[in-house]
Design a protein around this motif. Structure first.
Motif, PDB file in Angstrom:
ATOM      1  N   ARG A   9     -24.653  -7.225  16.324  1.00 15.58           N
ATOM      2  CA  ARG A   9     -23.495  -7.831  15.665  1.00 15.58           C
ATOM      3  C   ARG A   9     -23.529  -9.340  15.863  1.00 15.58           C
ATOM      4  O   ARG A   9     -23.722  -9.828  16.969  1.00 15.58           O
ATOM      5  CB  ARG A   9     -22.231  -7.267  16.290  1.00 15.58           C
ATOM      6  CG  ARG A   9     -21.003  -7.750  15.588  1.00 15.58           C
ATOM      7  CD  ARG A   9     -19.832  -6.963  16.027  1.00 15.58           C
ATOM      8  NE  ARG A   9     -18.613  -7.614  15.559  1.00 15.58           N
ATOM      9  CZ  ARG A   9     -17.417  -7.156  15.750  1.00 15.58           C
ATOM     10  NH1 ARG A   9     -17.263  -6.045  16.425  1.00 15.58           N
ATOM     11  NH2 ARG A   9     -16.373  -7.778  15.299  1.00 15.58           N
ATOM     12  N   LEU A  11      -1.506   4.254  36.063  1.00 17.56           N
ATOM     13  CA  LEU A  11      -1.419   3.961  34.622  1.00 17.56           C
ATOM     14  C   LEU A  11      -1.824   2.506  34.361  1.00 17.56           C
ATOM     15  O   LEU A  11      -2.555   2.205  33.412  1.00 17.56           O
ATOM     16  CB  LEU A  11       0.024   4.204  34.149  1.00 17.56           C
ATOM     17  CG  LEU A  11       0.257   4.105  32.647  1.00 17.56           C
ATOM     18  CD1 LEU A  11      -0.531   5.168  31.927  1.00 17.56           C
ATOM     19  CD2 LEU A  11       1.744   4.253  32.327  1.00 17.56           C
ATOM     20  N   LEU A  30      -5.047   0.790  32.058  1.00 12.93           N
ATOM     21  CA  LEU A  30      -4.807  -0.141  30.957  1.00 12.93           C
ATOM     22  C   LEU A  30      -5.362  -1.536  31.219  1.00 12.93           C
ATOM     23  O   LEU A  30      -5.450  -2.343  30.308  1.00 12.93           O
ATOM     24  CB  LEU A  30      -3.306  -0.258  30.680  1.00 12.93           C
ATOM     25  CG  LEU A  30      -2.671   0.964  30.036  1.00 12.93           C
ATOM     26  CD1 LEU A  30      -1.165   0.810  30.011  1.00 12.93           C
ATOM     27  CD2 LEU A  30      -3.189   1.174  28.625  1.00 12.93           C
ATOM     28  N   THR A  31      -5.694  -1.803  32.460  1.00  9.37           N
ATOM     29  CA  THR A  31      -6.130  -3.165  32.773  1.00  9.37           C
ATOM     30  C   THR A  31      -7.582  -3.235  33.187  1.00  9.37           C
ATOM     31  O   THR A  31      -8.012  -4.191  33.809  1.00  9.37           O
ATOM     32  CB  THR A  31      -5.262  -3.751  33.894  1.00  9.37           C
ATOM     33  OG1 THR A  31      -5.276  -2.874  35.017  1.00  9.37           O
ATOM     34  CG2 THR A  31      -3.836  -3.956  33.446  1.00  9.37           C
ATOM     35  N   LEU A  82     -16.265 -19.491  17.380  1.00 10.16           N
ATOM     36  CA  LEU A  82     -16.893 -20.797  17.194  1.00 10.16           C
ATOM     37  C   LEU A  82     -16.092 -21.862  17.912  1.00 10.16           C
ATOM     38  O   LEU A  82     -14.873 -21.841  17.881  1.00 10.16           O
ATOM     39  CB  LEU A  82     -16.933 -21.127  15.704  1.00 10.16           C
ATOM     40  CG  LEU A  82     -17.948 -22.189  15.328  1.00 10.16           C
ATOM     41  CD1 LEU A  82     -19.266 -21.557  15.007  1.00 10.16           C
ATOM     42  CD2 LEU A  82     -17.454 -22.993  14.156  1.00 10.16           C
ATOM     43  N   ALA A 128     -20.367 -17.537  19.275  1.00 13.04           N
ATOM     44  CA  ALA A 128     -19.934 -18.428  20.353  1.00 13.04           C
ATOM     45  C   ALA A 128     -21.006 -19.410  20.814  1.00 13.04           C
ATOM     46  O   ALA A 128     -20.687 -20.426  21.412  1.00 13.04           O
ATOM     47  CB  ALA A 128     -19.428 -17.605  21.535  1.00 13.04           C
ATOM     48  N   ARG A 139     -18.052  -5.856  24.251  1.00 13.53           N
ATOM     49  CA  ARG A 139     -19.324  -5.826  23.523  1.00 13.53           C
ATOM     50  C   ARG A 139     -20.402  -6.168  24.535  1.00 13.53           C
ATOM     51  O   ARG A 139     -20.354  -7.236  25.138  1.00 13.53           O
ATOM     52  CB  ARG A 139     -19.297  -6.826  22.370  1.00 13.53           C
ATOM     53  CG  ARG A 139     -18.465  -6.342  21.201  1.00 13.53           C
ATOM     54  CD  ARG A 139     -18.489  -7.316  20.064  1.00 13.53           C
ATOM     55  NE  ARG A 139     -17.677  -8.482  20.341  1.00 13.53           N
ATOM     56  CZ  ARG A 139     -17.638  -9.554  19.551  1.00 13.53           C
ATOM     57  NH1 ARG A 139     -18.341  -9.609  18.460  1.00 13.53           N
ATOM     58  NH2 ARG A 139     -16.883 -10.577  19.861  1.00 13.53           N
ATOM     59  N   LEU A 157     -11.576  -2.214  26.752  1.00 14.64           N
ATOM     60  CA  LEU A 157     -11.274  -2.210  25.329  1.00 14.64           C
ATOM     61  C   LEU A 157     -11.791  -3.505  24.693  1.00 14.64           C
ATOM     62  O   LEU A 157     -11.613  -4.582  25.258  1.00 14.64           O
ATOM     63  CB  LEU A 157      -9.759  -2.123  25.108  1.00 14.64           C
ATOM     64  CG  LEU A 157      -9.165  -0.729  25.131  1.00 14.64           C
ATOM     65  CD1 LEU A 157      -7.662  -0.812  25.170  1.00 14.64           C
ATOM     66  CD2 LEU A 157      -9.611   0.076  23.919  1.00 14.64           C
ATOM     67  N   GLY A 158     -12.418  -3.371  23.543  1.00 19.40           N
ATOM     68  CA  GLY A 158     -12.915  -4.540  22.831  1.00 19.40           C
ATOM     69  C   GLY A 158     -14.175  -5.125  23.441  1.00 19.40           C
ATOM     70  O   GLY A 158     -14.617  -6.205  23.068  1.00 19.40           O
ATOM     71  N   ASN A 188     -12.353 -19.102  12.967  1.00 17.28           N
ATOM     72  CA  ASN A 188     -13.250 -18.278  13.775  1.00 17.28           C
ATOM     73  C   ASN A 188     -12.966 -18.520  15.248  1.00 17.28           C
ATOM     74  O   ASN A 188     -13.155 -19.629  15.751  1.00 17.28           O
ATOM     75  CB  ASN A 188     -14.699 -18.655  13.421  1.00 17.28           C
ATOM     76  CG  ASN A 188     -15.705 -17.724  14.043  1.00 17.28           C
ATOM     77  OD1 ASN A 188     -15.586 -17.339  15.206  1.00 17.28           O
ATOM     78  ND2 ASN A 188     -16.708 -17.355  13.279  1.00 17.28           N
ATOM     79  N   HIS A 189     -12.515 -17.476  15.952  1.00 17.07           N
ATOM     80  CA  HIS A 189     -12.114 -17.680  17.338  1.00 17.07           C
ATOM     81  C   HIS A 189     -13.313 -17.786  18.277  1.00 17.07           C
ATOM     82  O   HIS A 189     -13.187 -18.208  19.414  1.00 17.07           O
ATOM     83  CB  HIS A 189     -11.200 -16.537  17.811  1.00 17.07           C
ATOM     84  CG  HIS A 189     -11.916 -15.228  17.968  1.00 17.07           C
ATOM     85  ND1 HIS A 189     -12.190 -14.393  16.916  1.00 17.07           N
ATOM     86  CD2 HIS A 189     -12.450 -14.626  19.053  1.00 17.07           C
ATOM     87  CE1 HIS A 189     -12.834 -13.327  17.350  1.00 17.07           C
ATOM     88  NE2 HIS A 189     -13.012 -13.438  18.640  1.00 17.07           N
TER      89      HIS A 189
END
Lengths: 370, 400
Positions: free
Chosen positions: B99, B14, B18-19, B132, B103, B26, B23-24, B129-130
């Protein structure tokens, strides 16, 4: 056979228990109160922490084979022990919320904003759960690795920030007044508070009780020294006003740092080092919570309580971090009075009340034994 | 396998799911890497136009200098408009195949009209903006920002990188402050100091070797001057001379050139280079009166004597030192006049200096600092010392 760790591992555990949250969340909270005096507040806090850990060590040395819960049980009876166990359980439940705020907001806000919060909470809790099965010694060894991570992180942030450091931003000293600075130190007190109550729970697992006072005070002192670098750099590089704007001030400093033009973006490396300390905090909060629950329910071993405690702590942490505004409100307004009443109150109470039951812990005189 | 091991194995599996870190995610070829961004007032009233210079990796040259694919432009410049910055950025998503990724953004160029209207929205947006970084350069321009953003300027393949390096090496020129998000945030949130931003403009500097008639047609971007703000609104410009005076106050000066008329022939130039310096501002508070002493001590080298002279370096040095003292003092006095009289804003960190030295007195005067600052006496003292004539024992003279 009970697990025994060395005093060196204890120091490592104490430093890691102080570090991650102190640099991550506490500095921003203190900057909002006292601006550029946040580094002075950190120093004040460290001195207070040294005093309290000395007291804790002195108290635990009375009955070196017992933790603070067993201490009360031995001196004042079963129900006294259970009350203390409940207090410790609630303390570590709250501490876990703060630790998870630190871990989740560092990773989610700056690196993975689209990942559900649940993933961070579950992943962190599962890592803690896994470590718990292996026990205190394994966590202690990870904390030892964490010392190198802490040192590496501090060196990296120094290298990347010194060229922009302006000592004028730290002046004037005590611009908020020394009383306000002292009051603001309560936020950092909650960080060493986690360490001191953890020590109270695990001192009976540490070898060589004669040097507990020394190793405890060194742990808090070194922890404070590794932490105080951050408010100094945050004020000197970003300015106290900018530091006070941010929830996670240390990440903002990390994103400002750059080493030349080749390594000019390395906050991802830094957060890896940071995470070791954060995970030690997760593990120890769960471990001490499990110990407290074991005593509360009168069990012999803490392992059966691991999964229930992980579920409880995980659910609470998830609720806390779900809303940034609520999380910061709880952390800055509600947590300090609750945490300090236990982190300071419990050791002081134990120390003083112990004099009422002196016979139960003072070594018997040779003539009485004859 | 006993029960404990089964539970442990289940937990591990499990934890693995999850690790994994998917997820997230790009992918890199889903990202439109913004290298420079420009902000202008929109066509509609109250709107803002954002122009983004986006790198086209397929058309950026490889190490051999040859295009790796296609022969198009290494940048793709696009524009979007909206009632807010966020809306303007999202409007780009309507036609961008990737997109927007902030950064790698090197610079934010703000149009003067927008700056005069107020930059609070810009500061707030880019602070939140996280992606920049606080190292992003911030400038103001009097032309349309989109014009600067779309220009193919500089030595680098990607113009945004050129603009970044113009700033990085501007320390040797010291004619515009090196303003980034970090310094802007600090001065914006300061209780005493008002922000300044470097000025950028286009100049016809590039010579097109392929077409001799095309001289000066390709414009380049240069740093020149400073924009002064009062709180969040721009109030005016500082000239080059005033900007040179400003830089002493706001950042360490590594090096700069002082051009003076040659003592023996004023129509010819002499160049001196500042090699090291000590700049100190000392506040005084006597009988309720605030004043400052500005002391500049600089060690300089002679790098060019453009006139014919029979005199030796040791004979020329005292005269050149006196001229350099006068020039540097003049620049500092020029920026003091601009800050105190013309704009009435403390962009020289004098309030901060006073607060650090006299914190109790600062508590009394801080609320009126804006008015007090305009009439404060500032005494300027400059002392230069020519250290070296650099390689030559005496000025070069023709033998005949």
């Amino acid at each position: 056979m009970k697990v025994r760790i060395t005093n060196g591992l204890l120091i490592a555990l104490l430093i890691n228990m102080v570090y991650a949250k102190a640099i991550g969340m506490t500095q921003g909270i203190m900057a909002r109160e006292v601006q550029g005096d946040m580094w002075l507040a950190t120093i004040f806090s460290t001195l207070q922490g040294i005093l309290v850990i000395w007291l804790v060590a002195k108290t635990m040395q009375r009955l070196p084979r017992m933790n603070i819960i067993e201490h009360h049980e031995h001196l004042f009876g079963k129900w006294a022990g259970k009350i203390v166990a409940l207090l410790c359980l609630l303390f570590f439940l709250g501490a876990y919320g703060g630790v998870m705020i630190t871990l989740v907001y560092h990773l989610m806000d700056y690196f993975l904003p689209e990942v559900p919060i649940l993933v961070f909470v579950v992943a962190g809790t599962l890592v803690g759960l896994y470590a718990l099965y292996f026990g205190l010694e394994v966590i202690g060894r990870l904390a030892f690795v964490g010392l190198f991570a802490v040192a590496a992180l501090n060196i990296l942030i120094l290298l990347g920030s010194m060229h922009d450091f302006d000592v004028r931003e730290l002046l004037p000293l005590f611009q908020s007044g020394w009383i306000n600075t002292l009051l603001a130190s309560r936020h950092n007190d909650t960080d060493w508070g986690m360490a001191t109550i953890t020590a109270a729970m695990i001192f009976n697992h540490v070898k060589n009780s004669d040097v507990w006072t020394r190793s405890g005070t060194l742990g808090i002192l070194y922890g404070g020294l590794t932490v105080v670098l951050w408010p100094i750099l945050e004020a000197g590089v970003m300015s106290p006003e900018v530091t006070s704007q941010y929830i996670v001030a240390c990440m903002q400093l990390a994103r400002t740092a750059e080493i030349g033009q080749f390594i000019h973006r390395y906050e991802l490396i830094m957060v890896i080092f940071f995470s070791v300390s954060a995970l030690v905090q997760v593990m120890m909060s769960l471990f001490c919570g499990s110990l407290a629950a074991t005593h509360l329910f009168g069990l012999k071993d803490y392992r059966p309580m691991i999964i229930p405690i992980c579920l409880l702590f995980g659910a609470f942490a998830y609720w806390v971090v779900l809303d940034h505004h609520r999380a910061m409100y709880l952390l800055s307004d509600r947590w300090p009075p609750f945490a300090l009443s236990i982190a300071v109150g419990l050791p002081v109470l134990t120390f003083l009340l112990g004099f009422l039951r002196r016979k139960k812990w003072q070594p018997k005189k040779a003539s009485e034994e004859q | 396998m006993n029960n404990r091991r089964r539970w442990l194995l289940a937990t591990l599996i499990l934890a693995l799911t999850l690790t994994t870190g998917c997820l997230g995610k790009r992918e890199i070829d889903d990202l439109a890497m913004v290298m420079a961004v420009g902000l202008d007032p929109g066509d509609q009233p109250g709107h803002i136009r954002i122009t983004a210079q986006i790198a086209r990796p397929a058309d950026v040259r490889g190490q051999t200098g040859a295009p790796t694919a296609g022969s198009g432009s290494p940048i793709w410049t696009v524009s979007g408009e909206g009632a807010s910055i966020m809306e303007a950025i999202r409007s780009i998503a309507r036609f961008s195949s990737r997109r927007v990724f902030w950064a790698h953004n090197q610079i934010v160029i703000i149009n003067e009209k927008l700056a005069r209207h107020g930059i609070s929205e810009i500061v707030d947006f880019f602070s939140r903006n996280h992606e920049l970084r606080m190292r992003t350069w911030m400038v103001v321009c009097s032309e349309d920002a989109r014009q600067l953003v779309s220009l193919k300027t500089g030595l680098e393949v990607i113009p945004g990188v050129s603009l970044d390096k113009v700033f990085r090496y501007s320390q040797i020129v010291s004619e515009a402050p090196r303003t980034d998000m970090r310094t802007l945030s600090a001065s914006y949130t300061s209780t005493s100091t008002h922000p300044v931003l470097a000025r950028m403009r286009t100049r016809d500097k590039l010579i097109n070797d392929g077409d001799k008639t095309d001289f000066g047609a390709k414009e380049q971007v240069e740093l020149s001057g400073t924009a002064v703000f009062k709180r969040d609104k721009m109030v005016g410009w500082l000239s080059m001379e005033e900007s040179r005076g400003l830089i002493w106050f706001v950042e360490p000066v590594e090096s700069r050139v002082i051009v003076l008329p040659c003592p023996d022939d004023e129509s010819r130039p002499t160049s001196l280079e500042v090699k090291s310096n000590k700049f100190e501002v000392t506040p005084h508070y006597e009988k309720g009166r605030i004043s400052f002493d500005v002391q500049l001590d600089a060690k300089i080298d002679i790098v060019e004597i453009g006139c014919l002279t029979e005199r030796s370096h040791s004979e020329l040095m005292p005269q050149l030192e006196a001229l350099a003292d006068k020039q540097l003092a003049h620049e500092i006095q020029a920026v003091l006049k601009a800050a105190q009289k013309t704009y009435g804003v403390d962009c020289l960190e004098l309030g901060k200096t006073f607060r650090n030295r006299y914190p109790a007195e600062w508590q009394r005067v801080s609320a009126q600092w804006g008015e007090l600052f305009q009439n404060i006496e500032v005494r300027v003292h400059v002392r230069t010392d020519i250290n070296s004539p650099v390689l030559l024992q005496k000025p070069m003279q023709p033998g005949k």
